[in-house]
Design a protein around this motif. Structure first.
Motif, short mmCIF file in Angstrom:
data_model
loop_
_atom_site.label_atom_id
_atom_site.label_comp_id
_atom_site.label_asym_id
_atom_site.label_seq_id
_atom_site.Cartn_x
_atom_site.Cartn_y
_atom_site.Cartn_z
N LEU A 90 0.67 -1.32 0.07
CA LEU A 90 -0.21 -0.27 -0.24
C LEU A 90 0.58 1.12 -0.10
O LEU A 90 2.19 1.82 0.90
CB LEU A 90 -0.74 0.25 1.22
N ALA A 91 0.10 2.16 -0.26
CA ALA A 91 1.94 3.15 -1.00
C ALA A 91 0.38 3.87 -0.78
O ALA A 91 0.63 5.53 -0.13
CB ALA A 91 1.73 3.67 -1.95
N SER A 92 -0.89 4.37 -0.71
CA SER A 92 -2.18 5.54 -0.72
C SER A 92 -2.69 4.91 -0.02
O SER A 92 -3.83 3.65 -0.19
CB SER A 92 -2.36 6.38 -1.30
N LEU A 93 -2.69 4.92 1.56
CA LEU A 93 -4.08 5.14 2.60
C LEU A 93 -5.09 6.48 2.87
O LEU A 93 -4.44 7.92 3.02
CB LEU A 93 -3.56 4.52 3.58
N THR A 94 -6.72 7.05 2.35
CA THR A 94 -7.40 7.93 3.19
C THR A 94 -8.22 7.57 4.07
O THR A 94 -8.81 6.24 3.35
CB THR A 94 -7.89 8.17 1.66
N TRP A 95 -7.99 7.29 5.46
CA TRP A 95 -9.13 6.85 6.47
C TRP A 95 -10.09 8.50 6.90
O TRP A 95 -9.53 8.98 7.93
CB TRP A 95 -8.07 5.88 7.44
N ARG A 96 -11.15 7.96 6.59
CA ARG A 96 -11.68 9.72 6.52
C ARG A 96 -12.87 8.45 7.53
O ARG A 96 -13.57 8.76 7.17
CB ARG A 96 -12.44 10.63 5.57
N ASP A 97 -12.61 8.21 8.79
CA ASP A 97 -13.79 7.38 9.07
C ASP A 97 -13.50 6.94 10.49
O ASP A 97 -12.55 7.54 11.58
CB ASP A 97 -14.10 5.58 8.61
N ALA A 98 -14.16 6.30 10.85
CA ALA A 98 -14.37 6.28 12.77
C ALA A 98 -12.63 4.94 13.24
O ALA A 98 -12.68 4.24 11.83
CB ALA A 98 -15.16 5.46 13.00
N TYR A 99 -11.94 5.35 13.94
CA TYR A 99 -10.67 4.54 13.78
C TYR A 99 -10.72 4.78 15.60
O TYR A 99 -10.38 5.15 16.29
CB TYR A 99 -9.51 5.64 13.35
N ASP A 100 -10.15 3.44 15.98
CA ASP A 100 -9.65 3.10 17.52
C ASP A 100 -8.95 1.66 17.44
O ASP A 100 -8.99 1.21 16.15
CB ASP A 100 -10.77 2.10 17.65
N PRO A 101 -7.07 2.14 17.31
CA PRO A 101 -6.92 1.07 17.39
C PRO A 101 -6.37 0.29 18.13
O PRO A 101 -5.99 -1.12 17.54
CB PRO A 101 -5.43 1.95 18.42
N MET A 102 -7.67 -0.57 19.47
CA MET A 102 -7.37 -1.20 19.57
C MET A 102 -8.80 -2.61 18.83
O MET A 102 -8.42 -3.63 18.60
CB MET A 102 -8.89 -1.50 20.36
N SER A 103 -8.81 -2.56 17.42
CA SER A 103 -10.61 -2.86 16.90
C SER A 103 -10.05 -2.73 15.58
O SER A 103 -10.26 -3.51 14.21
CB SER A 103 -11.91 -2.09 17.12
N VAL A 104 -9.32 -1.34 15.41
CA VAL A 104 -9.03 -1.40 13.56
C VAL A 104 -7.27 -1.98 13.39
O VAL A 104 -6.56 -1.31 14.17
CB VAL A 104 -8.85 -0.03 13.27
N GLN A 105 -7.29 -2.68 12.78
CA GLN A 105 -6.02 -2.93 12.69
C GLN A 105 -4.88 -2.87 11.09
O GLN A 105 -5.77 -3.53 10.32
CB GLN A 105 -5.57 -4.82 12.76
N PHE A 106 -3.36 -2.26 11.32
CA PHE A 106 -3.18 -2.04 10.08
C PHE A 106 -2.27 -3.24 10.17
O PHE A 106 -1.15 -3.05 10.84
CB PHE A 106 -3.37 -0.99 9.37
N GLY A 107 -1.77 -4.27 9.05
CA GLY A 107 -1.03 -4.84 8.88
C GLY A 107 0.46 -3.70 8.70
O GLY A 107 0.87 -2.56 8.41
N GLU A 108 1.81 -4.33 8.02
CA GLU A 108 3.11 -4.25 7.70
C GLU A 108 2.38 -2.78 6.36
O GLU A 108 1.95 -3.19 5.28
CB GLU A 108 4.21 -4.30 6.96
N MET A 109 3.14 -1.57 6.79
CA MET A 109 2.93 -0.57 5.28
C MET A 109 4.05 0.18 5.34
O MET A 109 4.29 1.13 5.31
CB MET A 109 1.53 -0.51 5.98
N SER A 110 5.07 -0.95 5.07
CA SER A 110 6.44 -0.06 4.90
C SER A 110 6.51 0.86 3.22
O SER A 110 7.13 1.89 3.08
CB SER A 110 7.88 -1.32 5.04
N ASN A 111 5.64 1.00 3.00
CA ASN A 111 5.94 1.66 1.25
C ASN A 111 4.54 2.81 1.78
O ASN A 111 4.41 3.09 0.72
CB ASN A 111 4.85 0.69 0.45
N LEU A 112 4.34 2.96 2.63
CA LEU A 112 2.91 3.78 3.05
C LEU A 112 3.78 5.52 2.21
O LEU A 112 4.56 5.84 2.54
CB LEU A 112 2.23 4.10 3.81
#
Length: 485
Positions: free
Chosen positions: A335-357
């Motif tokens: 993944l190079a581009s992430l747009t997350w304009r939404d609810a976010y809770d680090p306990m329930s929303v998990q983003f895996g490895e994104m070293s290319n972001l």
């Protein structure tokens, strides 16, 4: 008759989408682009519809009925003696499949010629019931042409089908979509126009229909009247060649989930997926080895799972609104581009490895208001999650009501405590006429490593204040930013 949403869609212009820096957008349906890859707006479409019908009528007068090549008539029909390629070019210039089909009455030579057109556009507006008859005629013409080929040569397939109609009945859609699935080897675009006046009650419902499996289609664009239809995905079949799928406005039902239909086993070539204003999603699970771009907006999600090793761009906009605990598991190592304009809770929303972001976009951050605003909390959490990203897009917003009218608003920028290590900052300011110095300085002092800065000022009519803010307005607080080193 107002068709605000569809006219916006028809007028929307797209650019190249090869790089992750491309601004957020959905691709424009191919059949809305003119002969020189320019897009047709709604007025030019209407003009071409009228011109197409008038041209066909004039052509009928020039060619006496029944006067084909080798037939007796009032004069020699030189037009019909032209090669098929030239005649098809003439029919294509009408810009309207209905007008092209009318030329069948000119002579025996023209009877099924229109069915050979690789691109068919139907603009029936208020007459959605005419679509099944038109596609049935096309199917019959293709069958007759197939039968006429004694050498085994197949009739050239339909490469592009575009249909613009008013709100369709489920029976109408169920009648012609399977024909399109059999004959189409290219792009399908269906746009429904909502003919209701603005402010009218929502439509009662157009019934339920099932999308057939388009084994040879390369792009499917369905823009349905929002909440009007109940759509079931096909329970079997493989969309072998499908690369682009756009779904807008449907209410999903049926045993086959959308995620199952668009995952690799059934969409092995899918590269771009757009889902907008779709109800009934619930839990969306996508497992795709081919997907490059996913855009989800305004749809009803409880849980999102994405496992896409080739995914380069992910956009999630207002899909978890009203959900107390959003649940998401995103595995997209490229993944190079992430747009997350939404609810976010680090306990329930998990983003895996994104070293290319390389690019990150968040929800807007409210500058003045009352503590505990959820969008601010979620944005601050997301900004703290990422250690480094090349480009950050951040929107600072003043409440779109006058600050003077708010009851004891607080300065909320102190809730933003950390930013990722960034090199390029795009700061979007929605100020509604108020000062933005303190809020901007708060951001700048947390990202001292930036090499490039772009400031964008946005305004909305409903957000504008009539006059400059009063002396002593809270927007000038705190004042220490003016002297702080």
């Amino acid at each position: 008759m107002k068709m605000t949403r569809s006219i916006w869609l028809l007028a929307r212009c797209g650019g190249p989408r090869t790089a992750w820096q491309t601004p957020l957008r959905s691709s424009v349906p191919l059949f809305l682009r003119g002969p020189n890859s320019t897009q047709l707006n709604s007025s030019s479409m209407a003009e071409r519809i009228e011109e197409g019908g008038e041209t066909a009528a004039k052509r009928a007068k020039l060619c006496p009925t029944g006067a084909g090549v080798g037939e007796e008539g009032e004069g020699e029909d030189r037009l019909s003696a032209l090669p098929d390629d030239i005649l098809l070019h003439i029919l294509n210039s009408l810009g309207n499949a209905e007008a092209a089909a009318r030329t069948s009455v000119l002579s025996r030579r023209w009877r099924r010629l229109w069915a050979l057109l690789p691109v068919l556009h139907f603009f029936f507006r208020a007459r959605h019931d005419k679509v099944p008859a038109a596609l049935t005629a096309l199917d019959a013409a293709h069958a007759a042409l197939d039968a006429a080929h004694t050498d085994g040569e197949a009739t050239p397939p339909l490469r592009r089908l575009g249909v613009i109609v008013s709100r369709s009945s489920a029976e109408s859609l169920q009648a012609w979509l399977p024909i399109a699935a059999r004959r189409l080897a290219g792009d399908l675009t269906l746009i429904e126009l909502n003919n209701e006046e603005e402010g009218d009650e929502p439509p009662c419902g157009g019934g339920a229909f099932e999308l057939p499996c388009f084994e040879k289609a390369t792009q499917i664009w369905l823009d349905l009247v929002r909440g009007f239809h109940s759509l079931a995905m096909p329970p079997s079949g493989v969309f072998v060649r499908l690369t682009d799928f756009h779904l807008d406005g449907a209410q999903l039902h049926g045993p086959c989930a959308l995620g199952e239909a668009v995952s690799s086993p059934r969409c092995p070539s899918l590269q771009r997926l757009t889902v907008s204003s779709v109800g009934g999603l619930g839990n969306l699970a996508i497992h795709s080895a081919s997907l490059l771009e996913i855009e989800l907006s305004g749809s009803e999600l409880q849980q999102l799972t994405v496992a896409a090793p080739a995914l380069e761009k992910l956009t999630v906009l207002h899909c978890f609104d009203g959900v107390s605990e959003p649940v998401a598991d995103i595995s997209a190592p490229q993944l190079a581009s992430l747009t997350w304009r939404d609810a976010y809770d680090p306990m329930s929303v998990q983003f895996g490895e994104m070293s290319n972001l390389q690019w990150l976009g968040t929800s807007f951050f409210l500058v003045y208001g009352h503590p505990g605003f959820e969008r601010n909390r979620d944005s601050a959490r997301l900004l703290r999650h990422f250690e480094a990203v090349h480009t950050l897009s951040l929107l600072l917003a003043h409440m779109w009501m006058s600050i003077e009218d708010m009851h004891d608003p607080d300065y909320l920028m102190e809730e933003m405590t950390r930013l990722p290590d960034i090199r390029f900052l795009t700061l979007i300011l929605l100020t509604t006429g108020h000062s933005f110095g303190a809020s901007s300085f708060h951001v700048f002092r947390m990202c001292t490593g930036i090499k490039k800065l772009m400031l964008t000022f946005k305004s909305r009519k409903e957000c504008e204040v009539a006059t400059a803010c009063a002396s002593g307005c809270i927007c000038d607080q705190p004042t220490n930013w003016k002297t702080e080193d």
